[in-house]
Design a protein around this motif. Structure first.
Motif, short mmCIF file in Angstrom:
data_model
loop_
_atom_site.label_atom_id
_atom_site.label_comp_id
_atom_site.label_asym_id
_atom_site.label_seq_id
_atom_site.Cartn_x
_atom_site.Cartn_y
_atom_site.Cartn_z
N ALA A 151 38.38 29.58 29.73
CA ALA A 151 39.25 28.63 30.43
C ALA A 151 38.47 27.41 30.90
CB ALA A 151 39.94 29.31 31.60
N LEU A 201 53.94 34.32 28.01
CA LEU A 201 52.91 33.81 28.93
C LEU A 201 53.46 33.49 30.32
CD1 LEU A 201 51.09 31.41 26.47
CD2 LEU A 201 50.31 33.66 27.25
N TRP A 259 56.59 32.28 22.87
CA TRP A 259 55.25 32.19 23.45
C TRP A 259 55.37 31.96 24.96
CZ3 TRP A 259 51.75 34.35 20.82
CH2 TRP A 259 51.55 34.13 19.46
N VAL A 263 48.68 39.40 30.66
CA VAL A 263 48.11 38.30 29.90
C VAL A 263 46.63 38.22 30.25
CG1 VAL A 263 48.11 35.81 29.51
CG2 VAL A 263 50.26 37.00 29.89
N LEU A 264 45.80 38.17 29.22
CA LEU A 264 44.37 38.11 29.42
C LEU A 264 43.92 36.67 29.59
CD1 LEU A 264 41.61 39.58 29.29
CD2 LEU A 264 41.63 39.12 26.85
N LEU A 265 43.10 36.42 30.60
CA LEU A 265 42.53 35.10 30.81
C LEU A 265 41.02 35.25 30.97
CD1 LEU A 265 42.69 32.05 31.29
CD2 LEU A 265 43.03 32.55 33.72
N ARG A 266 40.29 34.75 30.00
CA ARG A 266 38.83 34.73 30.09
C ARG A 266 38.43 33.48 30.85
NH1 ARG A 266 35.34 36.35 25.09
NH2 ARG A 266 33.95 35.37 26.59
N MET A 271 44.81 31.12 27.69
CA MET A 271 45.86 32.15 27.71
C MET A 271 46.58 32.22 26.36
SD MET A 271 47.39 31.57 31.57
CE MET A 271 48.96 32.29 31.17
N ARG A 314 42.81 26.32 31.00
CA ARG A 314 43.37 27.61 31.42
C ARG A 314 44.53 28.06 30.54
NH1 ARG A 314 47.55 28.93 35.03
NH2 ARG A 314 47.81 26.71 35.33
N LEU A 315 45.53 27.21 30.38
CA LEU A 315 46.69 27.59 29.56
C LEU A 315 46.29 27.74 28.10
CD1 LEU A 315 49.62 28.32 29.61
CD2 LEU A 315 50.19 25.91 29.41
N SER A 318 44.31 33.64 23.64
CA SER A 318 44.19 35.09 23.78
C SER A 318 45.43 35.81 23.27
CB SER A 318 43.95 35.48 25.24
OG SER A 318 42.70 35.04 25.66
N GLN A 319 46.60 35.23 23.50
CA GLN A 319 47.84 35.84 23.04
C GLN A 319 47.94 35.76 21.52
OE1 GLN A 319 49.33 37.47 25.25
NE2 GLN A 319 51.30 38.01 24.39
#
Length: 146
Positions: A17, A59, A55, A10-13, A26, A22-23, A29-30
């Motif tokens: 965020a 995640l 989802w 899972v990509l987190l920028r 995520m 944050r969530l 991005s998904q």
């Protein structure tokens, strides 16, 4: 080196965020990942669909967390959610990203790798105007009538 199942990434920028949560980052991005692989087009935009449970599985979070993140993204104007299937028993939501709003936040964003600056908005990345209509033209290509 860390190795494992490359299908469960899972990509987190972090910059995103910090601005949207944050969530939320995520989930966004998904959704963006799946929008790059979809051909589902309706109401002037591309859509991806999944259940909240799916989802959450992707995640690694609960359904309640997905619901909160999606509601937050919608409230921030970053996504649109709709039930596009007309069947009453099917409660699956479809999701689309408002890339123009992401650009307003300072992110270079756009569908299918067409990253654009805020002053150059692609017709595919902005919300459809109520005055605009779409029609199927030659070779099953959809075109906007203005």
């Amino acid at each position: 080196m860390i190795s494992g199942d490359n299908n469960r990434v899972v990509l987190l920028r972090l910059d995103m965020a910090e601005k949207i949560g944050r969530l939320e980052a995520m989930l966004l991005s998904q959704i963006d990942y799946w929008l790059e692989h979809t051909h589902n087009f309706a109401d002037g935009r591309f859509w991806v669909y999944n259940t909240e449970s799916e989802w959450g599985r992707q995640l690694g979070v609960s359904v309640a967390s997905v619901k909160r993140a999606a509601a937050s993204l919608e409230k921030q104007g970053l996504i649109v959610r709709r039930r596009l299937n007309g069947k009453a028993y099917d409660r699956t939501l479809s999701y689309s990203i408002c890339y123009e709003k992401l650009r307003d936040l300072g992110f270079r964003a756009g569908r299918r790798g067409f990253w654009q600056l805020p002053d150059k908005v692609s017709v595919w990345d902005r919300p459809a105007d109520a005055a605009e209509t779409w029609s199927e033209g030659e070779d099953n290509v959809w075109a906007m009538e203005m």
